[in-house]
Write an enzyme that holds these catalytic residues in place. Sequence first.
Site, short mmCIF file in Angstrom:
data_model
loop_
_atom_site.label_atom_id
_atom_site.label_comp_id
_atom_site.label_asym_id
_atom_site.label_seq_id
_atom_site.Cartn_x
_atom_site.Cartn_y
_atom_site.Cartn_z
CD GLU A 4 -5.55 1.37 6.29
OE1 GLU A 4 -6.77 1.53 6.50
OE2 GLU A 4 -4.99 0.27 6.37
CB THR A 5 0.25 4.71 2.06
OG1 THR A 5 0.20 3.64 1.10
CG2 THR A 5 1.62 5.36 2.00
#
Length: 286
Positions: free
Chosen positions: A48-49
């Site tokens: 994830e970002t």
Amino acid sequence: MTSTGVPLRYAAFTSDPGGGNPAGLVLDAGGLGDAEMLAVAAALGYSETAFVTSRDDAARRFRVRYFSPLAEVAFCGHATIALAVALAERLGVGDLLLDTPVGEIPVATAEDGTGAVLATLTSVPSRSGPAGSAALDAALGALRWSAADLDPDLPPHVAFGGNDHLVLAAASRERLADLAYDFDALAAVMREHGWTTVNLVWREAPERFHARNPFPVGGVVEDPATGAAAAALGGYLRALGLVARPATIAIRQGEDMGRPSDLLLGVSPEDDRVRVTGRAVPIAQD
């Protein structure tokens, strides 16, 4: 950091940049659209970002969205911890409030006595209930596990702490260590039932667990540290009546993939919210 700059990279739930779960952070993403945020997350390749799409530094309040390399994710614990540490390093320690797709997530940050920042997020209300037999059979088939591989004292559940996670407790540490699943088959089962990860755990002691988290729906074979799944596990233990008093539960994750991670859960029988604590450190840019 501008919306067009290179994302920051942090490892969450560790003090070692070579451990923990890497997360991307874009601290000023107000100028990015959905497709652009997805492209950044895909190029980075982390599970994830986190993108800060609006911010009020004086109020210490931030609107945040999360993207895996394949899709937007409603909530991500490890990227939240990483983001909180990065913000505290820039704005000073104290309380933060994140507006996320699942609701408000308070995060407390403080120095841990060594100069490092420790972050504690408070989840949305957790819940947990038994997994359906058809869904369970499909998941076990994709994992190449059998019912005999499961701990009979910790029944399969679908637990929520921001996202839904199938919780399966292995009967032995050896079973947990031997993970060779059918990526496409498990992804299909997870999409059908709306699970973000499969939270595979082994109970070493009442307040110490080992965990692994397959994440094929995000395009990632396995997460080395999963804060949202940890929050869901806290809700699972509470639902089973295994938390008789306020407790701190340690989770060790990522060992079997060479990125050891340490997560701490604060769980109380009186509160359906779970507190997830960890450190995060910058990863050197290429």
